[in-house]
Design an enzyme around this catalytic site. Structure first.
Site, PDB file in Angstrom:
ATOM      1  N   HIS A 110     -15.747   4.094  -3.525  1.00 31.39           N
ATOM      2  CA  HIS A 110     -15.910   4.450  -2.109  1.00 31.39           C
ATOM      3  C   HIS A 110     -14.972   5.533  -1.581  1.00 31.39           C
ATOM      4  CE1 HIS A 110     -12.381   2.078  -1.205  1.00 31.39           C
ATOM      5  NE2 HIS A 110     -12.408   2.590  -0.005  1.00 31.39           N
ATOM      6  N   ASP A 111     -13.889   5.833  -2.285  1.00 37.44           N
ATOM      7  CA  ASP A 111     -12.983   6.906  -1.841  1.00 37.44           C
ATOM      8  C   ASP A 111     -12.802   7.958  -2.941  1.00 37.44           C
ATOM      9  OD1 ASP A 111     -12.189   6.602   0.865  1.00 37.44           O
ATOM     10  OD2 ASP A 111     -10.894   4.901   0.362  1.00 37.44           O
ATOM     11  N   HIS A 170      -6.269   2.100  -4.898  1.00 38.23           N
ATOM     12  CA  HIS A 170      -6.962   1.652  -3.685  1.00 38.23           C
ATOM     13  C   HIS A 170      -8.419   1.289  -4.019  1.00 38.23           C
ATOM     14  CE1 HIS A 170      -8.405   1.427   0.434  1.00 38.23           C
ATOM     15  NE2 HIS A 170      -9.254   2.421   0.209  1.00 38.23           N
ATOM     16  N   HIS A 223      -4.969   6.867  -1.120  1.00 40.95           N
ATOM     17  CA  HIS A 223      -6.377   6.860  -1.528  1.00 40.95           C
ATOM     18  C   HIS A 223      -6.551   7.305  -2.978  1.00 40.95           C
ATOM     19  CE1 HIS A 223      -6.879   7.054   2.952  1.00 40.95           C
ATOM     20  NE2 HIS A 223      -7.817   6.175   2.671  1.00 40.95           N
ATOM     21  N   ASP A 260     -12.210  -2.910   2.788  1.00 41.02           N
ATOM     22  CA  ASP A 260     -11.471  -1.647   2.861  1.00 41.02           C
ATOM     23  C   ASP A 260     -10.166  -1.827   3.638  1.00 41.02           C
ATOM     24  OD1 ASP A 260     -11.147   1.034   2.278  1.00 41.02           O
ATOM     25  OD2 ASP A 260     -12.392   1.742   3.936  1.00 41.02           O
TER      26      ASP A 260
HETATM   27  P1  AMP Z   1     -10.558   4.415   3.922  1.00 43.46           P
HETATM   28  O1  AMP Z   1     -10.057   5.787   4.226  1.00 43.46           O
HETATM   29  O2  AMP Z   1     -11.952   4.376   3.367  1.00 43.46           O
HETATM   30  O3  AMP Z   1      -9.617   3.640   3.071  1.00 43.46           O
HETATM   31  O4  AMP Z   1     -10.701   3.699   5.357  1.00 43.46           O
HETATM   32  C1  AMP Z   1      -9.749   2.845   5.845  1.00 43.46           C
HETATM   33  C2  AMP Z   1      -8.886   3.526   6.860  1.00 43.46           C
HETATM   34  O5  AMP Z   1      -8.263   2.534   7.645  1.00 43.46           O
HETATM   35  C3  AMP Z   1      -7.727   4.307   6.256  1.00 43.46           C
HETATM   36  O6  AMP Z   1      -8.006   5.624   5.923  1.00 43.46           O
HETATM   37  C4  AMP Z   1      -6.726   4.264   7.368  1.00 43.46           C
HETATM   38  O7  AMP Z   1      -6.974   5.307   8.268  1.00 43.46           O
HETATM   39  C5  AMP Z   1      -7.010   2.966   8.059  1.00 43.46           C
HETATM   40  N1  AMP Z   1      -5.990   1.948   7.779  1.00 43.46           N
HETATM   41  C6  AMP Z   1      -6.064   0.910   6.906  1.00 43.46           C
HETATM   42  N2  AMP Z   1      -4.939   0.169   6.950  1.00 43.46           N
HETATM   43  C7  AMP Z   1      -4.134   0.744   7.886  1.00 43.46           C
HETATM   44  C8  AMP Z   1      -2.845   0.442   8.402  1.00 43.46           C
HETATM   45  N3  AMP Z   1      -2.141  -0.618   7.983  1.00 43.46           N
HETATM   46  N4  AMP Z   1      -2.341   1.268   9.346  1.00 43.46           N
HETATM   47  C9  AMP Z   1      -3.043   2.329   9.800  1.00 43.46           C
HETATM   48  N5  AMP Z   1      -4.259   2.671   9.353  1.00 43.46           N
HETATM   49  C10 AMP Z   1      -4.812   1.887   8.415  1.00 43.46           C
HETATM   50 ZN    ZN Z   2     -10.884   3.041   1.393  1.00 49.49          ZN
END
Ligand code: AMP
Ligand code: ZN
Length: 355
Positions: free
Chosen positions: A122-123, A84, A80, A246
């Site tokens: 967003h993060d 990202h 993050h 996302d």
């Molecule tokens: P964000 O934290 O805003 O990026 O929300 C997306 C969330 O989706 C991430 O924090 C992860 O928990 C989850 N995520 C996205 N891609 C994967 C993946 N390939 N494997 C496991 N979790 C994922």
């Molecule tokens: Zn994100």
């Protein structure tokens, strides 16, 4: 620091591919350096959507804004970080550029600007620990936001603090009403990136698609046509687009997606190490001694990614390459699952073994 437009001239040959669906952000980072990735990419993406326009944003303040957003992310957070932020913005832009989403959602220039700026920030400030950690550890963030989407509330607040600064307020030209509307949209969009809202965000869209399909319309009519509810109806669609973006790297080519997964796993495992140290429950996917990466990836892709992107391609068939990539990624992870039934397997460790 160097004006972003000078960097764009300097890397002219490399920036052309930023709007490609197979753009390789990791190669780009090697070229331009970590700190320049988000500013260059977001500058180019705003241009590609026609938002680089002094009638819409304060161009004089754009460099300062993009630098502040980029530097607001922590480079020490493995997944993050600002890469990202840039990647999600890129995914979102190419969904709009390669479909008729603007027409179907009846978005205004401001709606488009709002969602792109939301994606960028967003993060913001992500510390590398997820909401579950903050709640269980009772951190300052959990106390500030009373356990409710603490990170997403923090990211949103961080972004608006950047926008509030005189030197980086790219939205200063908006009328009060336009500013209030864009702010409402942005808060909703960023809060929608909390994975805890995945079920709700996707089921609202499924209902819309189903109604539209049942009515036998030639093309999706995702808006009811009621002017009174239009703003909120559009918001559901925008929040969904944001959520899809996302998860966007999961629908890119495997050689790119696997690099994101490696970073995410390591970020999760460092959280798990901290949870063990603190004696609090180890969060989902965060135990480096127990996780089987290929199997968990097959699970995540099937459980979250396919369901999300199935809706996207039903609305916008021209984006079907996303689902093709997701399905191929499932196949690739399944191959690895067959080959490596080893606990604690990581792509990185495995590569070392093979060397
Ligand atoms: P964000 O934290 O805003 O990026 O929300 C997306 C969330 O989706 C991430 O924090 C992860 O928990 C989850 N995520 C996205 N891609 C994967 C993946 N390939 N494997 C496991 N979790 C994922
Ligand atoms: Zn994100």
């Amino acid at each position: 620091s160097i004006p972003i437009s000078s960097l764009i001239e300097k890397y002219f040959d490399d920036i052309k591919s930023i709007t490609d669906k197979d753009f390789n952000i990791f190669d780009f980072k090697k070229k331009v350096g970590y700190r320049n990735v988000l500013p260059i990419m977001c500058h180019v993406l705003l241009k590609s959507l026609g938002l680089y326009d002094s009638k819409i944003i304060s161009l004089k303040k754009l460099d300062s804004f993009l630098r502040s957003v980029s530097d607001g992310y922590k480079e020490s957070t493995l997944y993050h970080n600002s890469l990202h932020g840039a990647d999600v913005t890129q995914s979102l832009c190419i969904y709009f550029l390669n479909s008729n989403a603007e027409e179907i959602l009846e978005t205004t220039v401001l709606d488009l600007l709002g969602i792109i700026v939301s994606a960028m920030g967003h993060d913001l400030g992500h510390p590398g620990y997820n909401n579950n950690f903050h709640v269980n550890a009772g951190t300052d963030l959990a106390l500030t936001y009373n356990d409710a989407s603490c990170l997403e509330n923090y990211h949103t607040s961080f972004l608006f603090r950047i926008l509030k600064k005189e030197e980086s307020n790219i939205l200063e030209k908006l009328s009060t009403q336009n500013y209030n509307n864009i702010r409402k949209r942005m808060i909703s969009q960023i809060l929608a990136t909390d994975m805890a809202n995945h079920g709700e965000v996707v089921s609202l869209i499924k209902t819309k698609i189903k109604t539209s399909e049942e009515e036998g319309l030639n093309r999706f009519d995702l808006l009811s046509g009621n002017e009174k509810t239009k703003f909120d109806e559009q918001q559901i669609l925008l929040n969904y687009m944001m959520h899809a973006a996302d998860l966007g790297h999961n629908c890119k080519k495997f050689n790119i997606s696997i690099q994101w997964v490696e970073l995410l796993c390591e970020e999760f495992w460092m959280q798990g190490d901290m949870e063990k140290k603190k004696g609090i429950p180890v969060s989902f996917l965060c135990d480096r001694d127990k996780i089987d990466v290929p199997s968990s990836q097959v699970g995540f892709l099937r459980g979250f990614v396919v369901t999300t992107f199935d809706c996207l391609i039903r609305m916008f068939p021209t984006l079907n390459y996303t689902m093709d990539n997701a399905k191929n990624n499932i196949k690739e992870w399944k191959n690895l699952q067959e080959k490596h039934r080893v606990r604690g397997w990581t792509p990185e460790k495995n590569n070392e073994k093979e060397k």
